[in-house]
Design an enzyme around this catalytic site. Structure first.
Site, PDB file in Angstrom:
ATOM      1  N   LYS A 142      -3.348 -10.297  -6.886  1.00 51.72           N
ATOM      2  CA  LYS A 142      -4.612 -10.678  -6.300  1.00 51.72           C
ATOM      3  C   LYS A 142      -5.616  -9.899  -6.557  1.00 51.72           C
ATOM      4  O   LYS A 142      -5.759  -8.598  -6.948  1.00 51.72           O
ATOM      5  CB  LYS A 142      -4.518 -10.873  -4.620  1.00 51.72           C
TER       6      LYS A 142
ATOM      7  N   LYS B 195       0.860  -1.352  -0.195  1.00 49.19           N
ATOM      8  CA  LYS B 195      -0.144   0.070   0.112  1.00 49.19           C
ATOM      9  C   LYS B 195       0.946   1.267   0.133  1.00 49.19           C
ATOM     10  O   LYS B 195       0.471   2.173  -0.647  1.00 49.19           O
ATOM     11  CB  LYS B 195      -0.882   0.204   1.249  1.00 49.19           C
TER      12      LYS B 195
ATOM     13  N   LYS C 295     -10.052  -4.622  -4.306  1.00 48.75           N
ATOM     14  CA  LYS C 295     -11.317  -3.662  -4.579  1.00 48.75           C
ATOM     15  C   LYS C 295     -10.294  -2.297  -5.135  1.00 48.75           C
ATOM     16  O   LYS C 295     -11.090  -1.682  -5.988  1.00 48.75           O
ATOM     17  CB  LYS C 295     -11.435  -2.977  -3.164  1.00 48.75           C
TER      18      LYS C 295
HETATM   19  P1  ATP Z   1      -8.331  -3.293  -0.627  1.00 50.92           P
HETATM   20  O1  ATP Z   1      -7.925  -3.374  -1.983  1.00 50.92           O
HETATM   21  O2  ATP Z   1      -9.282  -1.855  -0.231  1.00 50.92           O
HETATM   22  O3  ATP Z   1      -7.112  -3.581   0.057  1.00 50.92           O
HETATM   23  P2  ATP Z   1      -9.305  -5.776  -0.482  1.00 50.92           P
HETATM   24  O4  ATP Z   1     -10.219  -6.173  -1.621  1.00 50.92           O
HETATM   25  O5  ATP Z   1      -8.012  -6.485  -0.598  1.00 50.92           O
HETATM   26  O6  ATP Z   1      -9.547  -4.246  -0.124  1.00 50.92           O
HETATM   27  P3  ATP Z   1      -9.949  -6.478   2.267  1.00 50.92           P
HETATM   28  O7  ATP Z   1     -11.108  -5.464   2.967  1.00 50.92           O
HETATM   29  O8  ATP Z   1      -8.563  -5.983   2.607  1.00 50.92           O
HETATM   30  O9  ATP Z   1     -10.340  -6.431   0.544  1.00 50.92           O
HETATM   31  O10 ATP Z   1     -10.234  -7.934   2.643  1.00 50.92           O
HETATM   32  C1  ATP Z   1     -11.533  -8.360   2.921  1.00 50.92           C
HETATM   33  C2  ATP Z   1     -11.320  -9.609   3.193  1.00 50.92           C
HETATM   34  O11 ATP Z   1     -11.514 -10.331   1.815  1.00 50.92           O
HETATM   35  C3  ATP Z   1     -10.237 -10.199   3.855  1.00 50.92           C
HETATM   36  O12 ATP Z   1     -10.443 -11.616   4.674  1.00 50.92           O
HETATM   37  C4  ATP Z   1      -9.132 -10.466   2.670  1.00 50.92           C
HETATM   38  O13 ATP Z   1      -8.329 -11.637   2.887  1.00 50.92           O
HETATM   39  C5  ATP Z   1     -10.331 -11.111   1.883  1.00 50.92           C
HETATM   40  N1  ATP Z   1      -9.865 -11.179   0.485  1.00 50.92           N
HETATM   41  C6  ATP Z   1      -9.289  -9.724  -0.076  1.00 50.92           C
HETATM   42  N2  ATP Z   1      -9.175 -10.073  -1.416  1.00 50.92           N
HETATM   43  C7  ATP Z   1      -8.883 -11.396  -1.660  1.00 50.92           C
HETATM   44  C8  ATP Z   1      -8.795 -12.190  -2.858  1.00 50.92           C
HETATM   45  N3  ATP Z   1      -8.333 -11.769  -3.823  1.00 50.92           N
HETATM   46  N4  ATP Z   1      -8.868 -13.648  -2.527  1.00 50.92           N
HETATM   47  C9  ATP Z   1      -9.458 -14.077  -1.542  1.00 50.92           C
HETATM   48  N5  ATP Z   1      -9.501 -13.328  -0.482  1.00 50.92           N
HETATM   49  C10 ATP Z   1      -9.447 -11.936  -0.618  1.00 50.92           C
END
Ligand code: ATP
Ligand code: LTN
Length: 326
Positions: free
Chosen positions: A192, A110, A195
């Site tokens: 990965k 980040k 969002k």
């Molecule tokens: P950001 O892009 O804002 O970091 P994010 O999409 O990574 O957001 P988080 O809010 O950080 O989402 O994660 C919420 C939950 O979803 C966490 O348990 C995280 O491990 C899971 N998660 C996020 N992205 C993935 C993915 N690509 N595959 C599996 N689990 C995920």
């Protein structure tokens, strides 16, 4: 078991969030005591407009409910409604080491993607997460693979605190999906799905059927035309097959057989269909929950008051242990 997990209302919820985390949340609620949270304080670590944060907090709660979170079985609340989270965060800051926070992958990533906003909150993020988890004597934390390192740190902080001040915290374990703990971006199978990544990389839970078709059509694939699961040689296809398998319930080998004659086009058409069928009823329920804001607010207020009871009791014990004058 006592289960706790949370998701930041920082953007559109997507398929990775569902497959890695939310699908586990829903499955766990029948046999366990589950506490689920919209972690709005964590969302503040990236610049977010106040009205957007307010809206997204309710959106996130409505998606959890639409996916099957049952507020009669589980406690659902907004992190900032229980002030003990921030309070314990401060206390845990005094035992967390700068060196261990510097080693966190998420902080490094980040910081790279937001070089103008490397704030203290971003650095301290895992300590607030530790406070979320430890306040509730949590045993299991259902998350995606990217959060495993954070949960390891939480375990370390719990052990350190217990060693110094006496048994206070339960040492929690992360709970990961066997398949789908790390759903990859559609436009880049080396990254990965997230969002805050590119829009073409993720399927949002709110995507329309047309958008789903378009994104799946554009999804990166590997060379060769056989539909075969091979995570090493065909990582992009392996990701798509995993999504297909988890949403349809069909075995990977059956999906391979079904598309043995066709190529990527047929497979992608089939995957888009599976996704659209999965999303349609969820989007309908989302519309119902999100459309009744009074009900949503009442559910969250009830969840917060249940969470508060537990958290406040725990805080009294913690304060005694560390010598804060009563
Ligand atoms: P950001 O892009 O804002 O970091 P994010 O999409 O990574 O957001 P988080 O809010 O950080 O989402 O994660 C919420 C939950 O979803 C966490 O348990 C995280 O491990 C899971 N998660 C996020 N992205 C993935 C993915 N690509 N595959 C599996 N689990 C995920
Ligand atoms: N850091 C998590 C969100 C989060 C969380 C938690 C997850 C905040 N507090 C407590 C599990 C338990 C993330 O997904 N980025």
């Amino acid at each position: 078991m006592r289960i706790f997990s949370g998701i930041k209302p920082s953007g559109d919820l997507h398929l990775g969030n569902y497959i890695g985390a939310l699908s586990q949340w829903i499955a766990l609620q029948d046999a366990h005591e589950c506490i689920y949270c919209v972690v709005d304080l964590h969302a503040l670590t990236v610049a977010i407009d106040p009205s957007e944060l307010r809206r997204r907090t309710l959106d996130a709660a409505a998606w959890y409910l639409a996916l099957g979170l049952d507020p009669k079985k589980s406690t659902l609340f907004v992190q900032s409604h229980v002030s003990a989270h921030a309070e314990l965060g401060w206390i845990l800051n005094t035992i967390a080491k700068i060196s261990e926070l510097k080693a966190m992958h998420q902080f490094k990533e980040k910081s790279k993607s937001n070089p103008d906003n490397i704030n203290m909150g971003l650095f301290d993020y895992p300590v607030l997460m530790a406070s979320d988890i430890l306040l509730y004597d949590t045993e299991g934390v259902p998350v995606g693979e990217d959060q495993k390192q954070h949960v390891e740190l939480v375990r370390e902080l719990a052990r350190r605190f217990n060693g110094r001040f006496g048994e206070t915290f339960t040492v929690p374990k992360s709970m990961l999906m066997k398949h789908g703990a790390r759903v990859m971006a559609l436009d880049n199978p080396a990254k990965k799905m997230e969002k805050t990544g590119s829009v073409d990389g993720y399927i949002a839970l709110s995507d329309t059927p047309d958008l789903v078709k378009k994104k799946i059509k554009r999804a990166v694939t590997d060379s060769g035309r056989e539909i075969l699961f091979d995570a090493k040689k065909k990582p992009a296809l392996a990701n798509l097959l995993t999504i297909y398998h988890l949403l349809s319930g069909q075995a990977i080998s059956d999906i391979e057989k079904a598309y043995a004659q066709g190529g990527y086009k047929e497979f992608k058409d089939g995957l888009a269909r599976v996704l659209i069928e999965f999303l349609a009823p969820v989007q309908e329920r989302y519309g119902q929950y999100r459309g009744d804001e009074n009900n949503l607010r009442a559910l969250l207020a009830d969840g917060a008051s249940r969470a508060k009871k537990h958290a406040e009791k725990k805080m009294i014990m913690i304060k005694r242990r560390i010598g804060l004058y009563e």
